[in-house]
Design an enzyme around this catalytic site. Structure first.
Site, short mmCIF file in Angstrom:
data_model
loop_
_atom_site.label_atom_id
_atom_site.label_comp_id
_atom_site.label_asym_id
_atom_site.label_seq_id
_atom_site.Cartn_x
_atom_site.Cartn_y
_atom_site.Cartn_z
CB SER A 164 -0.84 0.01 1.24
OG SER A 164 -1.46 1.44 1.35
CG ASP A 207 -24.35 8.18 4.56
OD1 ASP A 207 -23.84 9.15 4.70
OD2 ASP A 207 -23.93 7.58 3.37
CB SER A 222 -30.36 40.91 -2.95
OG SER A 222 -30.61 40.00 -3.96
CG HIS A 236 -21.91 4.04 5.68
ND1 HIS A 236 -23.08 4.61 5.54
CD2 HIS A 236 -21.93 3.45 4.27
CE1 HIS A 236 -23.95 4.46 4.84
NE2 HIS A 236 -23.17 3.83 4.00
CD GLU A 252 -22.77 34.07 -8.35
OE1 GLU A 252 -23.83 34.42 -7.64
OE2 GLU A 252 -22.58 34.88 -9.25
#
Length: 330
Positions: free
Chosen positions: A50, A190, A251, A107, A230
């Site tokens: 690894s 999940d 806004s 998980h 954005e």
């Protein structure tokens, strides 16, 4: 809902135990290093060869091959990809489990959908940080923590709750607060969040918005900025202050337009399709399809990846992001 904090957890219950963290990726490195610095005995399990082996050793941790780490660990945390856990469990973990050991997950997929079925004399619990590993590590180093979920699946000697809370404390979770759940609830919510909202819903919404603007004759670059670029600004506002906080910060024009147009985009039909997605998750259909997809060599997934890589928004976005020096080019 009860939140558990530092005073609810005692690291002393881990005093004479060795935790084997299998995997040294995003979550693995964070769990192992945080536990180590909390004074817990930690080893790391990796496959032979690894690339992470030398990294873990450089971080001051002792590394063994996966089977050896599982044999040496009293508590074995499996931080490997969902689709690889069953195979590695059967080959390297199960043969080395002893009565009184504990298996831990971040998980619940493989336990909830019975891909891994531990023996009854082994404890099974989950500690799931609600943030990526690099955040778990960075926040721990800053003296704080990332909130976690925990759940108990098997508790043969009635010690798993104390051990789970101690584990959560060791990685910094109890500094922020830990919430109890079940493997079923964590797994299904999940998967639903990923598919219907975070990874599936949002990306399709962005790409469809981009295509609508471009098809209407607007410049692709402008469409990219308005529909994708954005998005981070809006998500950051919601992350910090919720939906109300976001609307407070934008806004009045954006607030009014969002509140009136949003329900037209996400309407009763969208909700119905979301409910279908949830039903497929709850029934196990998605898990079955994903398991079969992996057994077949992932032909559908690779085709979908190629399709997404060729989306026009990706070409335009790549060019525009090259203009943005503040974005990491790793």
């Amino acid at each position: 809902m009860k939140l558990y904090y530092d005073n609810d957890a005692d690291l002393a219950v881990l005093k004479d135990k060795t935790i084997a963290v299998l995997g040294y990726g995003s979550q693995g490195h964070a769990h192992a290093r945080n536990l180590h610095e909390s004074g817990v005995s930690v080893i790391v399990g990796l496959r032979k060869g690894s690339k992470s082996w030398k990294t873990a050793e450089a971080d001051g941790l002792t590394v063994y091959e996966t089977a050896d780490a599982a044999k040496k660990g009293d508590i074995v945390m499996i931080l490997l990809p969902d689709e690889k856990q069953k195979e590695i469990y059967e080959s390297d973990i199960a043969p080395n489990l002893q009565p009184g050991n504990a298996l831990v997950f971040a998980h619940g997929f493989n336990i909830h959908f019975s891909q891994i079925v531990p023996p009854e004399n082994v404890g099974v619990f989950m500690v799931a940080p609600k943030g990526p590993g690099h955040l778990v590590r960075r926040v721990y180093e800053q003296g704080a923590g990332v909130p976690c979920l925990f759940a108990i699946h098997q508790d043969p000697d009635n010690t798993m709750r104390d051990i789970a809370l101690a584990y959560a404390k060791g990685i910094g979770g109890t500094r922020a607060g830990v919430i109890e759940t079940t493997f079923e609830e964590e797994t299904e919510t999940d998967l639903f969040g990923e598919q219907a909202v975070l990874c599936g819903g949002v990306t399709e919404l962005i790409n469809t918005g981009y295509e609508v603007l471009v098809d209407a004759g607007y410049q692709p670059e402008i469409a990219y900025f308005e529909c994708l670029h954005e998005m981070k600004l809006i998500i950051d506002l919601m992350y910090e202050g919720g939906i109300a906080g976001m609307y407070y910060s934008v806004s009045d024009t954006a607030e009014y337009g969002g509140m009136t147009a949003g329900p037209k985009v996400v309407d009763a039909g969208t909700r119905g399709r979301m409910e279908e997605i949830l039903a497929n998750i709850q029934s196990g259909r998605f898990a079955r399809d994903w398991i079969l997809e992996n057994r077949a060599g992932r032909p559908s997934m690779e085709a979908l990846r190629r399709k997404h890589d060729r989306l026009p928004i990706e070409k335009v976005g790549g060019e525009l992001r090259n203009m943005m020096s503040w974005i990491k080019k790793d």
